[in-house]
Write a protein that holds these residues in place. Structure first.
Motif: not given
Length: 142
Positions: A85-89, A98-106
């Motif tokens: 149920s999760k976005t796999v990065i 070096r920073g949050g990955l929410q933009p990739l998950a979105n």
């Protein structure tokens, strides 16, 4: 957000996302015993920014580096199965986040990866997929 690895860099400026949605995500990867130090450093970088992760160590699948990299699709499918149920990065363990990955998950897609243009005299231009960072959303298309 910036991800750097031995292949290149992905920065937030290049990641178009949907601001209205915040998907659950997990950073996954795999390593053989000889890459364990790289995996440890990756875990440290992910812990430092509060990113959830699932980095697994596996036995060598082949005698050489190329053969072991060919195991990546199976490890991606396994990660998708562990986190349906999760976005796999999925990242190479020799990177530093070096920073949050929410933009990739979105990202509004099934699967995303970095593309690089290559040229060769007399043969034109073509695109080459870079597999250092792959985003797989929990969709039927993925």
């Amino acid at each position: 957000m910036t991800i750097e690895n031995s292949v290149g860099t992905i920065s937030e400026e290049g990641a178009a996302g949907t601001a209205h949605m915040s998907r659950k995500r997990i950073v996954c990867g795999f390593c053989t015993p000889d890459y364990a130090d790289w995996a440890k450093a990756l875990r440290v970088s992910l812990d430092a920014i509060g990113e959830p992760h699932d980095i697994v160590q596996v036995p060598k699948a082949a005698a050489d580096w190329a053969g072991n990299t060919m195991a990546k699709p199976g490890h991606i499918l396994s990660a998708m199965g562990r986190h349906p149920s999760k976005t796999v990065i999925f990242v190479d363990v020799d990177c530093e986040v070096r920073g949050g990955l929410q933009p990739l998950a979105n990202l509004d897609c099934d699967v995303a990866f970095n593309m690089a243009a290559q040229t060769q005299r007399g043969r034109g231009v073509w695109l080459r997929a870079r597999a250092g960072t792959i985003v797989i959303n929990p969709t039927l298309g993925a």
